[in-house]
Scaffold this active site. Structure first.
Site: not given
Ligand code: PGA
Length: 830
Positions: A250, A343, A464, A485-486, A537, A635, A637, A691
């Site tokens: 986090w 890290h 990422s 992370g994110g 449907e 409407r 569904n 749905n």
């Molecule tokens: P990220 O960070 O997934 O936001 O790139 C990974 C991390 O730093 O552990």
């Protein structure tokens, strides 16, 4: 009480305040402005061309078409499942298997793969079953209904009509020998070791050629005993199976404890009911690393979920005058089982050296219950200068300096490879890049220790990672997990990453899906009626009528079919979202959620039912009450009658793919109380396309999905209040196109979802989110339900342009639906 009287009374009560003419239609550019009129046509089944063709005007705007380019990352399957199945059958009958593996297959064994593995790969590439052929043979030959039956011993199949499936006689006799050992349908399957086949309730080892089945082999149906990876084999890198590990870092988020608690509760809801990471060594181990002040909240809230808690850093000292420091023993006493060390943000922003990291690591390992994730990774410049291997090698050597090999063999240290250029940048490494770096790390470990240690240590990739990239990254042999992370700051994203890791792990083990014991079955549904519905449907099966009802939504048609005679439709002169059964002694009684209003009708076969005193059209459609929401942009569904006799109807943003309000979350989920005829909004957020609405057999769980989000949720359901305790059941993998459409629950509690745009219905285990069975449909499926006398056939509606017919498939032994409840209009309930 006579139904007609009831309806008239209801209409009289409500009509004065609610105009029957739909004013919203006047401002709705998609619907011609017209008064709502009762149907003039009692349409017997006719080819679609004789029907006023609304599709041309409606299709482009309202139905839209799925994007012609696939979703990001989608890789079309190299051959269709049908071709593959055919190929397998051919191979089976010849007893000869291809010598090259199926497209995209990667040998899962460190010691290398032989011809036998390739044959197995072909089998798991597109598993087949007798039932896959039921659809193809059973119904084409027997339009009146499938006549398959399975001996309860699981020993043999019998059926009327057609030739028996071509399985090897030896296999069949083995299965026959198993008769009496239990029940089940004959099926070919595999346990999670990825190595053993099962036939019926038995299994056989991989001995010799495909048809060589030794009855001397143990037939423990789930047994693990007869398969073990050859420990004498030369394995330069991976030696023993490594349990995947998914971790959420986090960092310095979220800003307040209140936000942290919300995030933790959402995570707990996703894992508590549907995933339990403790359950098996096949599921990924899961850890989150919140900031220090939230650690004890995390430990408390995540209890029972299987998610472990760790700290993002720790000091190298035990206790004393070290202001601002935290000791590993303190983390343990607060309930942590992990600590993150080294890290790159600590290295670069806080100047941490390899030596400091090493000191912290040693101090942490003094705590027997604490594990360390040690982060390593190169910068962009280092990467570009070809220094990846040397940078990572130096970080590993210095970070692990003085660490005993036994510590690594005991899984006390996990390595996270996080290229600095990928962290928080959105620049995720390609799976090949990650695999390359992970192999480099194993080489370092092998040089520092030995190959056994190198093969034991788990290595995560970080940088990422998102839900869409996890599965592919973790599909690589040496990528054992993800450090996120994110994407870990959103409970659903993180859960999807966990799901992706589960799927990738199952694949690596040679299973297409992560069923605990057996490979999933693949079935194929057959066209039962060429109805050319623009948008079929809402199929519901009536036990009372022994009929299937469904709608063609945009054409405003309600259909009825008794599975034998000609089907029959009625035009409603208004788009129809869904139908439900209406409690009544009159056959064909339905409640209809139309765009204009909520209607009731009795719908019987043209010409009148000789057993019924009510001629066709005698009672409806009649106005029952207004529909929810008065927006021209929505409407009704999807919807179903709940198991307490009320009607739950979800709305639909008519312009969700086009126009000014495209994408707007303006549609709500409502329940019509069958006593008061009042609508109650039961979901506390708005969405675009309702749905997946269906209920568990006890009525206490409701499923719902907003199709464009490609995610299905479960909620606690009470007939007297809003939906609560939302948890994610399934989010579609990125390589599956389309979206979740109609759904239904079977008597075993499994969730069946029509995946529109993907040509299939999937059976999900709502406890794990795993696909356990797939029904292929040669058209675009929209919804489904169980029907037939024994509720053991699956009926699937489809839509134009690629479809429009009604499909059906007989279910394997042991799978059946739950009777559809009826709307209890004015039926007094104590
Ligand atoms: P990220 O960070 O997934 O936001 O790139 C990974 C991390 O730093 O552990």
């Amino acid at each position: 009480m006579k139904i007609a009287t009831t309806l008239t009374a209801a209409a009289t009560l409500l009509a004065p305040t609610l105009a029957f003419t739909s004013p919203k239609q006047a401002s709705n550019p998609l619907t011609p402005s017209k008064a709502f009129t009762l149907p003039q046509e009692n349409g017997a089944w006719a080819p679609h061309s004789s029907h006023p063709d609304t599709r041309h005007t409606i299709l482009p705007q309202e139905l839209g078409v799925w994007s012609t380019s696939p979703p990001a990352g989608y890789v079309p399957p190299p051959t269709s499942h049908i071709d593959t199945r055919k190929k397998i059958l051919e191979q089976e009958s010849k007893g000869v298997w291809p010598t090259s593996p199926p497209p995209g297959w990667v040998c899962p064994k460190p010691e290398g793969c032989c011809a036998e593995d390739i044959r197995e790969a072909w089998e798991s590439y597109a598993p087949y079953s007798h039932d896959g052929r039921v659809g193809a043979l059973g119904f084409v030959g027997c339009p009146g209904g499938g006549d398959w039956c399975y001996a309860s011993s699981g020993a043999a199949t019998t059926r009327s009509g057609g030739a028996p499936p071509s399985v090897s006689s030896k296999a069949q006799s083995v299965a026959a020998a198993l008769a009496g050992l239990g029940s089940g349908m004959p099926q070919r399957s595999r346990d999670n070791s990825g190595a053993k086949k099962s036939y019926g309730i038995g299994s056989w080892k991989n001995t010799g050629t495909f048809n060589e089945v030794s009855s001397a082999d143990s037939f423990d149906s789930l047994g693990e005993s007869s398969w073990a990876i050859n420990s004498n084999s030369q394995a330069p890198t991976s030696i023993k199976p490594r349990r995947p590990i998914v971790a959420g870092n986090w960092k310095l988020n979220p800003s307040t404890r209140a936000e942290a608690i919300t995030l933790l509760k959402l995570l707990a809801a996703n894992f508590l009911n549907n995933r339990n990471t403790n359950q098996s060594a096949d599921t990924p181990e899961t850890v989150i690393f919140p900031p220090l002040p939230y650690l004890s909240d995390a430990v408390e809230i995540l209890e029972g979920t299987g998610i472990q808690v760790g700290a993002q850093d720790v000091g190298p000292n035990e206790k004393g005058a070290f202001t601002g420091e935290v000791a590993p023993s303190m983390l343990v006493s607060a309930g942590c089982s992990y600590v993150l060390l080294g890290h790159s943000e600590r290295r670069t922003l806080f100047g941490e050296t390899d030596e400091e990291i090493n000191a912290k690591l040693h101090k942490s390992l003094e705590q027997p219950s604490l594990k360390v994730i040690l982060c390593v990774g190169e910068t962009l410049q280092e990467y570009e200068n070809g220094l990846l291997e040397s940078v990572v090698d130096s970080q590993i050597r210095k970070g692990l300096d003085g660490v005993d090999p036994a510590v690594l063999m005991n899984d006390r240290v996990i390595i996270a490879y996080e290229p600095v250029w990928a962290i928080g940048t959105g620049l995720v490494a390609t799976p090949a890049q990650a695999q390359h770096a992970h192999v480099a790390i194993r080489n370092s470990l092998a040089n520092m220790y030995d190959t056994e240690v190198a093969g034991s240590v788990r290595i995560q990739y970080g940088g990422s990672v998102t839900a869409d990239s996890t599965e592919e990254l973790m599909g690589e042999n040496d990528v054992d997990g993800a450090l996120v992370g994110g994407a870990s700051l959103n409970a659903d994203s993180f859960t999807r990453i966990y799901d992706g890791a589960t799927t990738a792990n199952a694949r690596k083990k040679g299973n297409s899906f992560s069923d605990n014991h057996f490979q999933p079955l693949e079935l194929t549904a057959s066209l039962a009626l060429a109805t050319t519905n623009a948008l079929g449907e809402s199929p519901v099966w009536s036990d009372r009528d022994q009929c299937l009802y469904w709608v063609s939504a945009t054409e405003g048609e309600v259909w009825r079919w008794d599975l034998h005679s000609q089907p029959h439709r009625r035009l409603i002169n208004s788009a129809v979202g869904c139908v439900g059964l209406l409690q009544s002694s009159a056959p064909g009684s339905l409640i209809i959620a139309a765009e204009s209003a909520i209607l009731t009708t009795t719908m019987i076969t043209p010409g009148g039912d000789p057993n019924s005193p009510i001629p066709d059209f005698a009672s409806g459609p009649s106005f029952l009450c207004d529909r929810p929401e008065h927006m021209s942009t929505t409407r009704p569904n999807d919807g179903r009658v709940d198991r307490f006799g009320n009607f739950v109807v979800g709305m639909y943003n008519q312009y969700h793919r086009v126009g000014a309000t495209a994408g707007e979350n303006n549609a709500g989920l409502f329940r019509l109380n069958s006593q008061s005829l009042h609508w109650e909004e039961i979901l506390d957020y708005r969405f675009r396309v309702s749905n997946c609405i269906c209920f568990s057999s006890d009525g206490r769980t409701m499923y719902f999905g907003d199709t464009p989000t490609r995610t299905v949720y479960a909620f606690d359901y009470s007939p007297n209040g809003p939906l609560t305790n939302r948890r994610m059941v399934w989010t579609m993998p990125s390589n599956m196109p389309g979206g979740p459409d109609g759904a239904q629950v079977d008597a075993n509690g499994k969730l069946w979802v029509a995946v529109t745009g993907a040509g299939r219905v999937v059976q999900l285990n709502p406890s794990t989110g795993n696909i356990e069975m797939t029904v292929h449909v040669d058209a675009n499926p929209t919804s489904l339900t169980f029907g037939g006398q024994n509720l053991d056939e699956l009926f699937i509606t489809t839509r134009a342009p690629n479809g429009g017919g009604l499909y059906r498939v007989k279910m394997p032994y042991g799978i059946r639906g739950v009777p559809e409840p009826e709307f209890l209009l004015n039926v007094s309930r104590q």
